[in-house]
Design a protein around this motif. Structure first.
Motif, PDB file in Angstrom:
ATOM      1  N   PRO A   1     -47.019  -1.814 -46.643  1.00 13.69           N
ATOM      2  CA  PRO A   1     -45.615  -1.875 -46.235  1.00 13.69           C
ATOM      3  C   PRO A   1     -45.079  -3.286 -46.454  1.00 13.69           C
ATOM      4  N   SER A   2     -43.784  -3.454 -46.277  1.00 13.88           N
ATOM      5  CA  SER A   2     -43.157  -4.734 -46.567  1.00 13.88           C
ATOM      6  C   SER A   2     -43.338  -5.778 -45.470  1.00 13.88           C
ATOM      7  N   SER A   3     -43.883  -5.403 -44.314  1.00 11.64           N
ATOM      8  CA  SER A   3     -44.032  -6.409 -43.264  1.00 11.64           C
ATOM      9  C   SER A   3     -45.170  -6.078 -42.298  1.00 11.64           C
ATOM     10  N   PHE A   4     -45.633  -7.140 -41.640  1.00 11.82           N
ATOM     11  CA  PHE A   4     -46.558  -7.037 -40.520  1.00 11.82           C
ATOM     12  C   PHE A   4     -45.757  -7.367 -39.272  1.00 11.82           C
ATOM     13  N   ASP A   5     -45.753  -6.486 -38.297  1.00 10.47           N
ATOM     14  CA  ASP A   5     -45.055  -6.744 -37.038  1.00 10.47           C
ATOM     15  C   ASP A   5     -46.076  -7.150 -35.998  1.00 10.47           C
ATOM     16  N   ASN A   6     -45.885  -8.346 -35.443  1.00 11.93           N
ATOM     17  CA  ASN A   6     -46.835  -8.914 -34.473  1.00 11.93           C
ATOM     18  C   ASN A   6     -48.256  -8.930 -35.014  1.00 11.93           C
ATOM     19  N   GLY A   7     -48.392  -9.188 -36.320  1.00 14.91           N
ATOM     20  CA  GLY A   7     -49.703  -9.337 -36.943  1.00 14.91           C
ATOM     21  C   GLY A   7     -50.415  -8.053 -37.304  1.00 14.91           C
ATOM     22  N   THR A   8     -49.781  -6.898 -37.091  1.00 19.57           N
ATOM     23  CA  THR A   8     -50.425  -5.629 -37.449  1.00 19.57           C
ATOM     24  C   THR A   8     -49.510  -4.792 -38.335  1.00 19.57           C
ATOM     25  N   SER A   9     -50.132  -3.937 -39.115  1.00 23.44           N
ATOM     26  CA  SER A   9     -49.393  -3.045 -39.994  1.00 23.44           C
ATOM     27  C   SER A   9     -50.289  -1.867 -40.349  1.00 23.44           C
ATOM     28  N   THR A  10     -49.821  -1.048 -41.273  1.00 25.56           N
ATOM     29  CA  THR A  10     -50.581   0.112 -41.714  1.00 25.56           C
ATOM     30  C   THR A  10     -50.791   0.036 -43.218  1.00 25.56           C
ATOM     31  N   VAL A  11     -52.022   0.242 -43.640  1.00 27.19           N
ATOM     32  CA  VAL A  11     -52.373   0.314 -45.054  1.00 27.19           C
ATOM     33  C   VAL A  11     -52.598   1.780 -45.382  1.00 27.19           C
ATOM     34  N   LEU A  12     -52.052   2.239 -46.501  1.00 24.78           N
ATOM     35  CA  LEU A  12     -52.277   3.606 -46.960  1.00 24.78           C
ATOM     36  C   LEU A  12     -53.263   3.573 -48.107  1.00 24.78           C
ATOM     37  N   THR A  13     -54.236   4.491 -48.102  1.00 25.55           N
ATOM     38  CA  THR A  13     -55.213   4.574 -49.187  1.00 25.55           C
ATOM     39  C   THR A  13     -55.322   6.012 -49.683  1.00 25.55           C
ATOM     40  N   SER A  14     -55.690   6.143 -50.962  1.00 27.07           N
ATOM     41  CA  SER A  14     -55.859   7.457 -51.568  1.00 27.07           C
ATOM     42  C   SER A  14     -56.784   7.337 -52.772  1.00 27.07           C
ATOM     43  N   SER A  15     -57.676   8.295 -52.938  1.00 35.01           N
ATOM     44  CA  SER A  15     -58.544   8.313 -54.120  1.00 35.01           C
ATOM     45  C   SER A  15     -57.876   9.006 -55.297  1.00 35.01           C
ATOM     46  N   ASN A  16     -56.854   9.826 -55.016  1.00 35.21           N
ATOM     47  CA  ASN A  16     -56.251  10.613 -56.093  1.00 35.21           C
ATOM     48  C   ASN A  16     -54.728  10.463 -56.200  1.00 35.21           C
ATOM     49  N   GLY A  17     -54.100   9.738 -55.281  1.00 39.53           N
ATOM     50  CA  GLY A  17     -52.653   9.580 -55.290  1.00 39.53           C
ATOM     51  C   GLY A  17     -51.916  10.746 -54.652  1.00 39.53           C
ATOM     52  N   THR A  18     -52.629  11.807 -54.317  1.00 39.19           N
ATOM     53  CA  THR A  18     -52.021  13.005 -53.750  1.00 39.19           C
ATOM     54  C   THR A  18     -52.049  12.986 -52.223  1.00 39.19           C
ATOM     55  N   SER A  19     -53.227  12.770 -51.654  1.00 36.01           N
ATOM     56  CA  SER A  19     -53.415  12.733 -50.201  1.00 36.01           C
ATOM     57  C   SER A  19     -53.589  11.285 -49.770  1.00 36.01           C
ATOM     58  N   TRP A  20     -52.881  10.900 -48.710  1.00 39.65           N
ATOM     59  CA  TRP A  20     -52.885   9.512 -48.251  1.00 39.65           C
ATOM     60  C   TRP A  20     -53.414   9.408 -46.833  1.00 39.65           C
ATOM     61  N   THR A  21     -54.241   8.364 -46.593  1.00 42.59           N
ATOM     62  CA  THR A  21     -54.816   8.096 -45.280  1.00 42.59           C
ATOM     63  C   THR A  21     -54.254   6.786 -44.754  1.00 42.59           C
ATOM     64  N   SER A  22     -53.864   6.786 -43.508  1.00 47.50           N
ATOM     65  CA  SER A  22     -53.294   5.609 -42.860  1.00 47.50           C
ATOM     66  C   SER A  22     -54.374   4.880 -42.066  1.00 47.50           C
ATOM     67  N   THR A  23     -54.440   3.545 -42.249  1.00 51.66           N
ATOM     68  CA  THR A  23     -55.401   2.714 -41.535  1.00 51.66           C
ATOM     69  C   THR A  23     -54.684   1.490 -40.981  1.00 51.66           C
ATOM     70  N   SER A  24     -54.977   1.137 -39.749  1.00 51.85           N
ATOM     71  CA  SER A  24     -54.376  -0.044 -39.151  1.00 51.85           C
ATOM     72  C   SER A  24     -54.978  -1.299 -39.776  1.00 51.85           C
ATOM     73  N   ALA A  25     -54.131  -2.310 -40.021  1.00 52.31           N
ATOM     74  CA  ALA A  25     -54.579  -3.570 -40.600  1.00 52.31           C
ATOM     75  C   ALA A  25     -54.040  -4.725 -39.767  1.00 52.31           C
ATOM     76  N   THR A  26     -54.820  -5.801 -39.707  1.00 51.66           N
ATOM     77  CA  THR A  26     -54.430  -7.003 -38.981  1.00 51.66           C
ATOM     78  C   THR A  26     -54.300  -8.155 -39.959  1.00 51.66           C
ATOM     79  N   CYS A  27     -53.262  -8.926 -39.815  1.00 52.41           N
ATOM     80  CA  CYS A  27     -53.025 -10.097 -40.671  1.00 52.41           C
ATOM     81  C   CYS A  27     -53.580 -11.332 -39.968  1.00 52.41           C
ATOM     82  N   SER A  28     -54.720 -11.821 -40.432  1.00 52.01           N
ATOM     83  CA  SER A  28     -55.342 -12.979 -39.788  1.00 52.01           C
ATOM     84  C   SER A  28     -54.656 -14.289 -40.169  1.00 52.01           C
TER      85      SER A  28
END
Length: 104
Positions: A59-86
């Motif tokens: 996403p375009s921003s981290f709010d309070n040091g956290t955000s969500t990363v989306l991952t996919s092996s095929n571009g069809t199905s997407w998984t959301s994972t929390s990420a921290t900006c150190s």
């Protein structure tokens, strides 16, 4: 309504384009036709890259040091994972991103 597309990347035989309001679209025919995919977010997506057999979308921003990363092996199905900006400044409530890349 119109939407802003912000990035495109090719990997695993698929083009993936991302944009504002959580837009993800894919093409497997060199861009002749595009299919909308469900991202699970309404956040503005700023970048997409491919590495280690996975697409990564940020996403375009981290709010309070956290955000969500989306991952996919095929571009069809997407998984959301929390990420921290150190490296995000401690005293800022939001940090803006402008791109994403993958490195092994």
């Amino acid at each position: 309504s119109s939407s802003t597309l912000t990035d495109v990347y090719y990997g695993n035989g698929t083009f993936v384009v991302v944009g504002n309001r959580g837009i993800i679209q894919t093409s497997t025919d060199n861009g002749t036709s595009w299919t909308s995919r469900t991202s699970g977010t309404t956040s503005n997506l700023i970048g997409v890259t491919f590495g280690n057999n996975k697409f990564f979308v940020m996403p375009s921003s981290f709010d309070n040091g956290t955000s969500t990363v989306l991952t996919s092996s095929n571009g069809t199905s997407w998984t959301s994972t929390s990420a921290t900006c150190s490296s995000c400044p401690d005293n800022e409530s939001s940090s803006t991103l402008t791109d994403v890349t993958y490195s092994e």
